[in-house]
Design an enzyme around this catalytic site. Structure first.
Site, PDB file in Angstrom:
ATOM      1  N   HIS A 166       0.871  -1.387  -0.107  1.00 46.92           N
ATOM      2  CA  HIS A 166      -0.153  -0.050  -0.019  1.00 46.92           C
ATOM      3  C   HIS A 166       1.057   1.221   0.038  1.00 46.92           C
ATOM      4  O   HIS A 166       0.317   2.425   0.412  1.00 46.92           O
ATOM      5  CB  HIS A 166      -0.858   0.161   1.268  1.00 46.92           C
ATOM      6  CG  HIS A 166      -1.703  -1.101   1.209  1.00 46.92           C
ATOM      7  ND1 HIS A 166      -2.798  -1.842   0.725  1.00 46.92           N
ATOM      8  CD2 HIS A 166      -1.413  -2.204   2.011  1.00 46.92           C
ATOM      9  CE1 HIS A 166      -3.272  -2.730   1.276  1.00 46.92           C
ATOM     10  NE2 HIS A 166      -2.390  -3.234   1.967  1.00 46.92           N
ATOM     11  N   SER A 287      15.327  21.424 -16.331  1.00 47.45           N
ATOM     12  CA  SER A 287      14.216  22.072 -16.562  1.00 47.45           C
ATOM     13  C   SER A 287      14.567  23.596 -17.415  1.00 47.45           C
ATOM     14  O   SER A 287      15.607  24.171 -17.018  1.00 47.45           O
ATOM     15  CB  SER A 287      13.500  22.489 -15.509  1.00 47.45           C
ATOM     16  OG  SER A 287      12.860  23.514 -15.754  1.00 47.45           O
ATOM     17  N   LYS A 293      16.277  21.618 -11.264  1.00 48.64           N
ATOM     18  CA  LYS A 293      15.701  20.310 -11.493  1.00 48.64           C
ATOM     19  C   LYS A 293      16.640  19.741 -12.262  1.00 48.64           C
ATOM     20  O   LYS A 293      17.432  19.619 -13.128  1.00 48.64           O
ATOM     21  CB  LYS A 293      14.442  20.595 -12.623  1.00 48.64           C
ATOM     22  CG  LYS A 293      13.277  21.332 -11.737  1.00 48.64           C
ATOM     23  CD  LYS A 293      12.466  20.543 -10.816  1.00 48.64           C
ATOM     24  CE  LYS A 293      11.646  19.459 -11.638  1.00 48.64           C
ATOM     25  NZ  LYS A 293      10.547  20.005 -12.194  1.00 48.64           N
ATOM     26  N   GLU A 300      10.093   8.173 -17.006  1.00 47.77           N
ATOM     27  CA  GLU A 300       8.791   8.942 -17.711  1.00 47.77           C
ATOM     28  C   GLU A 300       8.039   8.633 -19.107  1.00 47.77           C
ATOM     29  O   GLU A 300       7.152   8.236 -19.328  1.00 47.77           O
ATOM     30  CB  GLU A 300       8.472  10.585 -17.316  1.00 47.77           C
ATOM     31  CG  GLU A 300       8.722  10.856 -15.922  1.00 47.77           C
ATOM     32  CD  GLU A 300       8.961  12.303 -15.675  1.00 47.77           C
ATOM     33  OE1 GLU A 300       8.375  12.633 -14.791  1.00 47.77           O
ATOM     34  OE2 GLU A 300       9.379  13.155 -16.700  1.00 47.77           O
TER      35      GLU A 300
END
Ligand code: ARG
Length: 471
Positions: A166, A287, A293, A300
């Site tokens: 979980h 970024s 970043k 992804e």
């Protein structure tokens, strides 16, 4: 590629003597497939060369015609590879383009190549040849990916990490056990490809348009020359069967789903919040606005491309679901799905392998998180069971201990023996050994458990299996 594609002349080509009129250029543009199926040229030519060889062998082709055909086809292959060949939309597909070019090159002998063959069995052959080559590539990429995981698992054997259910910290496990969970998935993916390959590796030529052919072909010869394990057994099925493409898409979808789950974990683990893994910087991007970043673009995109592969599986199933026997033009729609499947799958598996080979766990962080004493609550309950308490009662006692530790703001491991004894008189000082993280890990010696000896044995066993894994 586009530069070698000749646009349809305004006056459209007439297909054959059956037609009084040429095809409407709009219909031709809509029905043509050469703009994409030209990617099959090599398989088409190899298939034709063997078909011609067989026609010669059984006496249908004269030696002299066979020689012309073989020479002509080889010249066309060279022309295409050198970028000298002009594919023409007017000739619909890769098969007719090559046949027309052959006839233009060698004259009427070229017209004998298509004896005892239809484009229906021809395209079935070409697509199977294409899939065979690419399944082999994909299979090899999966084997390499597994090797990267096995190497990592060896390198970091002993490093602990919290295991989750979980997405809540549950019990400590070895980082390598986590990696080996993916190896299990990849082993299923690899063997699924091997299984699909067996049904793919059958030779359909000789099925003709749908009913077979009146000529005495030697189908087994063609199969052997092309490296097939056997021939298809029903002509109607053989020209309309694309199950092999569905099987590849299904195996590929599951493989992508596994890589997508992995990607999700890598993305999560490389957040500041987790900070469990360092992906190689060279596989991350910055970024355009936020200088701090470092984005995990590769995982992804893997996660994103999973939808695309699963989409092809659905597309292929829908393509076939309403088709009466045997060949229907709908089947032409299989090509772009098949091409894109491999175009997506093979580079994805390769990039994940490359990225993972440079990834490193942040051992300080994972071990600190894994050492959280509350992750040992099950071990505490198990200790009581080993000392005569039934599990339900020991679970209840342990739950109370956990609550009291939380109330006191203490870790489970920080409770004293006297504090523990207030919950059960059974506790003795050796309970603290059972609460050590690594002891807990190594206690799970059951087959499939996370004990180090167990994980080491699994690594060895998969390594041995992969030694003979080839298609
Ligand atoms: N381009 C066609 C395909 O990809 C080749 C087979 C055409 N057969 C036919 N009867 N029109 O399916």
């Amino acid at each position: 590629m586009a530069k070698t594609m000749k646009k349809q002349p305004l006056k459209s080509a007439k297909w054959s003597g059956r037609f009084a009129q040429g095809i409407d250029p709009r219909a031709l543009a809509y029905t043509q497939s050469v703009s994409f199926d030209r990617r099959l040229y090599r398989y088409d030519i190899v298939g034709s060369l063997v078909h011609a060889k067989m026609l010669r062998k059984v006496g249908i082709l004269k030696a002299e015609d066979y020689k012309k055909i073989a020479r002509g086809l080889n010249a066309i292959l060279q022309d295409i590879e050198a970028g000298r060949f002009e594919f023409q939309e007017a000739y619909e597909d890769v098969h007719l383009n090559i046949e027309k070019a052959l006839i233009a090159k060698i004259g009427p002998a070229g017209g004998r190549l298509h004896t005892a063959r239809s484009r229906n069995d021809q395209v079935a052959l070409d697509v199977r040849l294409y899939c065979r080559d690419h399944v082999r590539q994909l299979h090899a990429a999966v084997v390499d990916l597994e090797k990267v995981f096995l190497k990592k698992a060896r390198e970091f054997l002993g490093v602990t990490i919290p295991g989750y259910t979980h997405l809540q910290r549950a019990q400590p496990v070895l980082f390598s056990h986590h990696l080996m969970a993916y190896v299990e998935m990849f082993e299923r993916d690899r063997t699924r490809l091997e299984d699909a390959y067996r049904r793919l590796n059958l030779m359909p030529l000789g099925s003709g348009a749908l009913a077979g052919t009146t000529f005495p072909l030697d189908r087994e010869f063609v199969a052997k020359e092309l490296g097939f394990a056997g021939v298809t057994r029903n002509s109607l099925d053989a020209v309309s069967d694309r199950d092999f493409a569905v099987e590849i898409a299904a195996a590929g979808s599951l493989l992508m789903v596994h890589l997508s789950r992995l990607s999700e974990e890598l993305i999560l683990w490389s957040t500041t919040e987790f900070d469990f893994i360092k992906l190689p910087e060279s596989f991350c991007t910055g970024s355009s606005m936020m200088p701090q970043k470092m984005n995990p673009d590769v995982p992804e995109l893997v996660r994103g491309k999973t939808g695309r592969v699963v989409g092809h599986l659905t597309g292929l199933l829908m393509l076939i679901k309403g088709l009466p026997l045997a060949y229907n033009k709908d089947l032409q729609e299989d090509k772009e799905a098949i091409f894109d499947l491999f175009d997506t799958l093979v580079p994805t598996v390769r990039i994940v392998a490359a990225m993972m080979s440079g990834a490193r766990p942040n051992v300080a962080k994972t071990e600190k998180a894994a050492s959280d004493g509350f992750l040992m609550a099950t071990d505490l309950a198990d200790w009581l069971v080993r000392h005569g308490v039934d599990f339900r009662t020991s679970h209840e006692i342990t739950a109370k201990i956990v609550r009291s530790a939380l109330e006191k703001g203490k870790d489970l491991k920080e409770l004293t023996l006297n504090e523990l004894k207030t919950f059960s008189p059974k506790f003795t000082p050796d309970v603290f050994r059972a609460l050590e993280t690594k002891a807990g890990v190594n206690h799970r010696k059951v087959t499939g458990g996370t004990a180090q000896a167990n994980v080491a044995r699994e690594i060895k066993s998969v390594e041995a299996r992969l030694k003979n894994a080839s298609l």
